[in-house]
Design a protein around this motif. Structure first.
Motif, PDB file in Angstrom:
ATOM      1  N   LEU A   1       0.833  -1.206   0.000  1.00 44.87           N
ATOM      2  CA  LEU A   1       0.000   0.000   0.000  1.00 44.87           C
ATOM      3  C   LEU A   1       0.866   1.254   0.000  1.00 44.87           C
ATOM      4  O   LEU A   1       0.619   2.198  -0.757  1.00 44.87           O
TER       5      LEU A   1
ATOM      6  N   ALA B   1       2.539   1.794  -3.345  1.00 49.25           N
ATOM      7  CA  ALA B   1       1.644   2.254  -4.410  1.00 49.25           C
ATOM      8  C   ALA B   1       1.092   3.660  -4.185  1.00 49.25           C
ATOM      9  O   ALA B   1       0.864   4.393  -5.149  1.00 49.25           O
ATOM     10  N   THR B   2       0.885   4.046  -2.939  1.00 52.29           N
ATOM     11  CA  THR B   2       0.121   5.278  -2.713  1.00 52.29           C
ATOM     12  C   THR B   2       0.871   6.394  -1.994  1.00 52.29           C
ATOM     13  O   THR B   2       0.497   7.560  -2.135  1.00 52.29           O
ATOM     14  N   LEU B   3       1.883   6.077  -1.203  1.00 54.60           N
ATOM     15  CA  LEU B   3       2.522   7.089  -0.361  1.00 54.60           C
ATOM     16  C   LEU B   3       3.457   7.969  -1.188  1.00 54.60           C
ATOM     17  O   LEU B   3       4.315   7.461  -1.924  1.00 54.60           O
TER      18      LEU B   3
ATOM     19  N   GLY C   1       7.193   5.756  -1.405  1.00 60.91           N
ATOM     20  CA  GLY C   1       6.445   5.116  -0.334  1.00 60.91           C
ATOM     21  C   GLY C   1       7.137   3.886   0.224  1.00 60.91           C
ATOM     22  O   GLY C   1       7.159   3.663   1.431  1.00 60.91           O
TER      23      GLY C   1
END
Length: 185
Positions: A81, A84-86, A144
């Motif tokens: 996660l 992919a997103t941070l 991230g």
């Protein structure tokens, strides 16, 4: 008569001053706790609160000043996660690669090498093995994923959350990505 009163008063004051001075005992200490403080042990029981130590702990759910909670868990799913997103919250004006380099050299270069090639002093001396280079083909690192690994650690690498504050971690992330682009060239 007035002079006799003055002389007797001065004599009385001199006698009082001389009679209080004894070389055999030390002087009086006013407020002795100021000179000899009482040491208290951290988190020791105290009579200051009815509930003892529990009253000295922060209230559940509170956040200390200057602390931003990191909500992503220390799991494989959390790593994916974050990967992919941070994103780095610092804008380009706030990123200081010189400061990131300094922090990287202090905390990371001993294993990862000053160039990010995985050839730090501990690897060269065979104290730690298996440190990959930042430009390895099967290794798609992102902002991230780097931040998550700095925060929680991964495999043999421990966490650096206590050594680096949030802003310093992001400076190191920016520097690692800079090293990665230099290695890929």
């Amino acid at each position: 008569m007035k002079s006799l009163i003055k002389i007797s008063f001065i004599a009385l004051v001199l006698v009082a001053v001389v009679s209080c001075k004894k070389d055999s005992r030390p002087n009086y200490q006013f407020m002795p706790n100021m000179y000899e403080p009482v040491g208290y042990e951290t988190y020791s029981e105290s009579d200051a609160f009815k509930n003892g130590v529990e009253a000295q702990l922060p209230v559940d759910g509170t956040i200390p000043r200057g602390f931003t909670p990191y909500e992503i868990e220390n799991t494989t799913e959390g790593f994916e996660l974050a990967k992919a997103t941070l994103l780095n919250p610092l804008d380009s004006n706030e990123i200081d690669l010189e400061r990131g380099k300094e922090l990287y050299n202090i905390y990371c270069a001993i294993c990862h090498g000053t160039k990010g090639d995985g050839q730090g002093n501990l690897v060269k001396r065979e104290k730690i093995l298996g440190i990959p280079s930042y430009d390895d083909v099967g290794r798609a690192i992102t902002e991230g994923s780097i931040y998550h690994v700095i925060y929680y650690g991964k495999n043999a690498m421990g966490s650096y959350a206590n050594q680096l504050n949030e802003e310093e971690r992001w400076q190191v992330v920016a520097y690692v990505l800079d090293l990665k682009t230099k290695l890929e060239k």
